[in-house]
Design a protein around this motif. Structure first.
Motif, mmCIF file in Angstrom:
data_model
loop_
_atom_site.group_PDB
_atom_site.id
_atom_site.type_symbol
_atom_site.label_atom_id
_atom_site.label_comp_id
_atom_site.label_asym_id
_atom_site.label_seq_id
_atom_site.Cartn_x
_atom_site.Cartn_y
_atom_site.Cartn_z
ATOM 1 N N VAL A 8 5.809 3.112 -1.361
ATOM 2 C CA VAL A 8 4.940 2.045 -0.859
ATOM 3 C C VAL A 8 5.584 1.302 0.306
ATOM 4 O O VAL A 8 6.801 1.338 0.502
ATOM 5 N N ILE A 9 4.732 0.628 1.054
ATOM 6 C CA ILE A 9 5.138 -0.264 2.133
ATOM 7 C C ILE A 9 4.739 -1.672 1.708
ATOM 8 O O ILE A 9 3.600 -1.901 1.299
ATOM 9 N N PHE A 10 5.670 -2.607 1.820
ATOM 10 C CA PHE A 10 5.422 -4.006 1.459
ATOM 11 C C PHE A 10 5.180 -4.804 2.739
ATOM 12 O O PHE A 10 5.947 -4.705 3.696
ATOM 13 N N TYR A 11 4.103 -5.581 2.724
ATOM 14 C CA TYR A 11 3.699 -6.382 3.880
ATOM 15 C C TYR A 11 3.685 -7.864 3.527
ATOM 16 O O TYR A 11 3.464 -8.234 2.370
ATOM 17 N N ARG A 58 7.661 -5.376 5.783
ATOM 18 C CA ARG A 58 8.943 -5.972 5.423
ATOM 19 C C ARG A 58 9.928 -4.952 4.880
ATOM 20 O O ARG A 58 11.117 -5.074 5.097
ATOM 21 N N ARG A 59 9.428 -3.979 4.155
ATOM 22 C CA ARG A 59 10.314 -2.945 3.631
ATOM 23 C C ARG A 59 9.475 -1.832 3.018
ATOM 24 O O ARG A 59 8.277 -1.985 2.826
ATOM 25 N N GLU A 60 10.135 -0.732 2.726
ATOM 26 C CA GLU A 60 9.518 0.369 1.989
ATOM 27 C C GLU A 60 10.309 0.568 0.715
ATOM 28 O O GLU A 60 11.489 0.233 0.642
ATOM 29 N N GLY A 61 9.660 1.086 -0.304
ATOM 30 C CA GLY A 61 10.341 1.323 -1.568
ATOM 31 C C GLY A 61 9.430 2.085 -2.518
ATOM 32 O O GLY A 61 8.388 2.606 -2.123
ATOM 33 N N THR A 96 0.854 -1.175 0.000
ATOM 34 C CA THR A 96 0.000 0.000 0.000
ATOM 35 C C THR A 96 0.893 1.230 0.000
ATOM 36 O O THR A 96 2.059 1.140 0.402
ATOM 37 N N THR A 97 0.378 2.339 -0.449
ATOM 38 C CA THR A 97 1.203 3.551 -0.469
ATOM 39 C C THR A 97 1.383 4.093 0.946
ATOM 40 O O THR A 97 0.564 3.831 1.836
ATOM 41 N N THR A 98 2.428 4.865 1.111
ATOM 42 C CA THR A 98 2.728 5.416 2.438
ATOM 43 C C THR A 98 1.679 6.431 2.898
ATOM 44 O O THR A 98 1.575 6.691 4.096
ATOM 45 N N ILE A 99 0.895 6.978 1.982
ATOM 46 C CA ILE A 99 -0.124 7.959 2.390
ATOM 47 C C ILE A 99 -1.455 7.311 2.766
ATOM 48 O O ILE A 99 -2.335 7.982 3.297
ATOM 49 N N GLN A 100 -1.607 6.016 2.527
ATOM 50 C CA GLN A 100 -2.864 5.330 2.850
ATOM 51 C C GLN A 100 -2.794 4.765 4.273
ATOM 52 O O GLN A 100 -2.703 3.559 4.497
#
Length: 104
Positions: A84-87, A74-77, A55-59
């Protein structure tokens, strides 16, 4: 009401949840959580070991939903020009207690 999402096979062990969305008029009423549970149930039925999503960092609302459902950052990129943030979440989540999920 518009509410949707789907799961795709990322590889033999991993399902990727994509494009989960609830019309803003209907947000914060539990519809997103219901869609997420249904997609997770399908992933378990198909014997995936892991589920991943982003999901995006603003959501912030989406981040809260995923984290409260046991997903781990798990990470951001960057993805398609968006931060985005990866889950991820273990695929046996449907049978785990909240305490067990916290240990992932």
């Amino acid at each position: 009401m518009r509410c949707h999402g789907w799961a795709e096979r990322f590889d033999d062990d991993v399902a990727e949840l994509r494009r989960m969305r609830v019309d803003p008029v209907f947000q914060r009423r539990g519809f997103g959580r219901s869609v997420l549970r249904e997609l997770e149930s399908r992933a378990v039925a198909l014997r995936f070991k892991w589920v991943m999503l982003d999901t995006t960092t603003i959501q912030v609302g989406a981040q809260r939903l995923y984290e409260s459902a046991g997903y781990v950052r798990r990470r951001e990129g960057m993805l398609h020009g968006y931060a985005v943030i990866f889950y991820e979440k273990a695929g046996s989540f449907a049978r785990m207690t909240p305490h067990e999920q916290m240990r992932l």
